[in-house]
Each structure stands twice: as structure tokens, then as C-alpha cells.
Design an enzyme around this catalytic site. Structure first.
Site, mmCIF file in Angstrom:
data_model
loop_
_atom_site.group_PDB
_atom_site.id
_atom_site.type_symbol
_atom_site.label_atom_id
_atom_site.label_comp_id
_atom_site.label_asym_id
_atom_site.label_seq_id
_atom_site.Cartn_x
_atom_site.Cartn_y
_atom_site.Cartn_z
ATOM 1 N N LYS A 167 -1.703 -4.875 -19.778
ATOM 2 C CA LYS A 167 -2.260 -4.908 -18.423
ATOM 3 C C LYS A 167 -3.600 -4.164 -18.440
ATOM 4 O O LYS A 167 -3.673 -2.971 -18.139
ATOM 5 C CB LYS A 167 -1.280 -4.273 -17.434
ATOM 6 C CG LYS A 167 -0.145 -5.227 -17.030
ATOM 7 C CD LYS A 167 0.842 -4.577 -16.096
ATOM 8 C CE LYS A 167 0.329 -4.403 -14.693
ATOM 9 N NZ LYS A 167 0.278 -5.651 -13.917
HETATM 10 N N1 PMP Z 1 2.006 -11.718 -14.741
HETATM 11 C C1 PMP Z 1 0.927 -10.979 -14.423
HETATM 12 C C2 PMP Z 1 -0.416 -11.489 -14.786
HETATM 13 C C3 PMP Z 1 1.093 -9.755 -13.751
HETATM 14 O O1 PMP Z 1 0.037 -9.017 -13.420
HETATM 15 C C4 PMP Z 1 2.393 -9.318 -13.407
HETATM 16 C C5 PMP Z 1 2.579 -8.035 -12.665
HETATM 17 N N2 PMP Z 1 2.673 -6.940 -13.535
HETATM 18 C C6 PMP Z 1 3.482 -10.123 -13.772
HETATM 19 C C7 PMP Z 1 3.259 -11.320 -14.440
HETATM 20 C C8 PMP Z 1 4.887 -9.688 -13.483
HETATM 21 O O2 PMP Z 1 5.211 -8.586 -14.276
HETATM 22 P P1 PMP Z 1 6.286 -7.507 -13.813
HETATM 23 O O3 PMP Z 1 7.506 -8.255 -13.442
HETATM 24 O O4 PMP Z 1 6.447 -6.644 -15.001
HETATM 25 O O5 PMP Z 1 5.688 -6.797 -12.640
#
Ligand code: PMP
Length: 301
Positions: free
Chosen positions: A154
């Protein structure tokens, strides 16, 4: 936004208004920051953070991809989050840890720029739509090619792709975007993973061009526990026409039913049976009402 009392910066809890950085902060110019999105929920025994360990491990993984040195351990960051929730007195909140290259050196090569870490939290209700199925538009933007970024990290700078696609979807009257990958297969939303249901089975794009979400992983495990099989699969936009149900998953979005994708109407714009089953199970788990998944919750007290 609603302001709370404190923000944690490099080991100190500072007043919300004093959590400031220099204008020549490296991350502001080049997106050289990594972050997480985590949620805390109210349970019978007080506040509890959902899958805290996994989120902080992902933060450290993201940081390593930029060679960002965090001068705290996984345990220190977890502890700081739990304390911050107590200090700010919000049991149900969204938590945003961020590690960034800060002030002291400009230029694209980050070597020599010092790193800082911070954590903020704030109350955040439904990120998308609430309970009603949302309208989704296949974006004119695609997810970054896996060789143009570190897909599983991220990294703040990579999120401009998400910002552009959200803006584009909203400008055309949709609630959220759905991005394809560089080969034209369905990838994910700007901040959510994608699932479709067909003949009582779940299908979701495999890892490779998506962020492997922690909610996605939770949903696959919850579905398995309910006797619902999940297959990771390359999904073409054409195949979306045959979906019985579809939904997004994410920490902010939680489980968000999809009612329309471009011209395709899904399940009469109603929340489908399997989506409802998974959403209900998820809501029980995060609020500590299912002992089978209690290890996913870290109590604040
Ligand atoms: N895809 C992207 C591009 C994201 O930014 C997120 C949010 N973190 C997710 C998927 C979902 O991830 P998570 O369930 O870990 O929040």
C-alpha cells in the site's frame, strides 16, 4: 472531518491540531509513504481491532518495498494503536497508520531522507452506499501493471490510480469504479476487492495485479466455514453478465453489495442470498459474536 484529541507521531501522542509536517516533506512530493486502513469495532467486551496483526505485518511489508525503515516494532505499533483508541475514546473507528519519508532531502532517490511514522483514527461509517447495492462503472483507467509498482504494497503514490478512477466513476454517476488489469481481466475497485457469485459459488480474481485484501481473505475463510466454495479465477468483463450476485470487500467498504456494473443489472439491484449470508456472518464476527473467529479480534482493553 471530525477531529479527535490526539494523533500518534514517532512515539508521542500529540494534539490533533499539532500533527504537522514540513512542506518539503519527501512523501508529499513523490508519494513515498506506505499506509494501512484498519477498523475497530464495538463488541460486548469493549472495543476490538479486526485482524490487527495482519494489517501491521502488511504495513511492514509495504515499508520494506520502499526500503523505508520503521524505528518501531510490530508490537510497538500495535500497542500505540490500542492506546490511541483509548485516548481518543472512539470504539468504532477507522485507523490509519502511515510511514513516510519526511523532511531533510529532496530528489527521487530516497536514500538519506529520514522516515517518520504516525497513526490517526477517526469515526467512519459506511464508506460506500450502506446496505443498498451500489452502481459500479468499469473504469477507463486500468490497475497498474505489476511491473510498474509493488502490487501487494500500500504505497501512497500508487493510490493516484485509485483517486483518478474514483473521480471518473463518480463524474459519470456511478458510486464506485471497477478496474481491469493490463490484460483486460477484472481486477478490483480503487480500494476494494471484487467477488461475484454464480450458481452458489464465489469467484474472485487471483493475486498478481490486485492488493490481496485482508477482508478478501476473511471472506474466503468465512465462506468456507459456511460451506461456500471460492475459486480464484481470471474474470472477463463479459462474464459479469452471468453473475447471480456481486460485491466489493475492503476494510473501509466492508462487504458492499453491487447492483449494477455498467449496463448489467445484478440480482434486480437487490442484495443476493449469499452476499447477505456472508455480510451477516462478517458483521457478527467483527462484533465478537462468533467465537470461532475470535482470534481475529484484538481487545483494546
Ligand atoms: N484493493 C485496494 C486497492 C485497496 O486499497 C484495499 C484497501 N486496503 C483493498 C483492495 C481491500 O483491502 P483490505 O480488505 O485489506 O482493506
Amino acid at each position: 472531518m471530525e477531529e479527535l484529541k490526539k494523533i500518534w507521531i514517532d512515539g508521542d501522542f500529540v494534539n490533533w491540531q499539532d500533527a504537522k509536517i514540513h512542506i518539503l516533506n519527501h512523501a508529499l512530493h513523490y508519494g513515498s509513504a506506505v499506509f494501512e486502513g484498519i477498523r475497530s469495532y464495538q463488541t460486548k467486551k469493549g472495543a476490538a481491532v479486526f485482524r490487527l496483526q495482519e494489517h501491521i505485518e502488511r504495513l511492514f511489508y509495504s515499508a520494506s518495498s520502499l526500503e523505508l525503515k520503521i524505528s518501531f516494532s510490530v508490537g510497538d505499533i500495535k500497542q500505540a494503536i490500542l492506546e490511541l483508541i483509548k485516548i481518543n475514546e472512539v470504539n468504532e473507528c477507522y485507523i490509519r497508520p502511515i510511514v513516510f519519508l519526511s523532511y531533510g532531502k529532496m530528489g527521487l532517490n530516497p536514500k538519506g531522507a529520514p522516515a517518520q511514522a504516525a497513526i490517526a483514527n477517526w469515526p467512519w461509517g459506511a464508506y460506500l452506499g450502506g446496505d443498498a447495492p451500489i452502481k459500479v462503472k468499469i473504469s477507463k483507467y486500468i490497475r497498474p501493471h505489476p511491473r510498474s509498482t509493488v502490487v501487494g504494497a500500500k504505497i501512497a503514490g500508487s493510490y493516484f490510480n485509485s483517486v483518478l478512477s474514483s473521480l471518473d466513476a463518480q463524474q459519470s454517476g456511478a458510486d464506485e469504479a471497477l478496474l481491469l488489469d493490463f490484460e483486460g481481466f477484472v481486477a478490483e475497485g480503487p480500494g476494494e476487492n471484487f467477488f461475484m457469485v454464480k450458481e452458489s459459488k464465489l469467484y474472485t480474481p487471483g493475486k498478481g495485479t490486485i492488493l490481496a485484501g485482508i477482508t478478501r481473505d476473511s471472506v474466503i475463510k468465512i465462506a468456507g466455514n459456511l460451506g461456500i466454495e471460492t475459486e480464484e479465477k481470471k474474470i472477463t468483463p463479459e462474464e459479469l453478465k452471468s453473475a447471480d450476485e456481486a460485491f466489493f470487500t475492503g476494510t473501509a467498504a466492508e462487504i458492499c453489495p453491487i447492483g449494477e456494473i455498467d449496463e448489467i443489472t445484478i440480482n434486480n439491484r437487490e442484495v443476493g442470498k449469499i452476499t447477505k449470508q456472508i455480510k451477516m456472518a462478517f458483521e457478527e464476527i467483527v462484533r465478537g459474536k462468533n467465537q470461532k473467529f475470535s482470534e481475529w479480534l484484538t481487545p483494546v482493553d
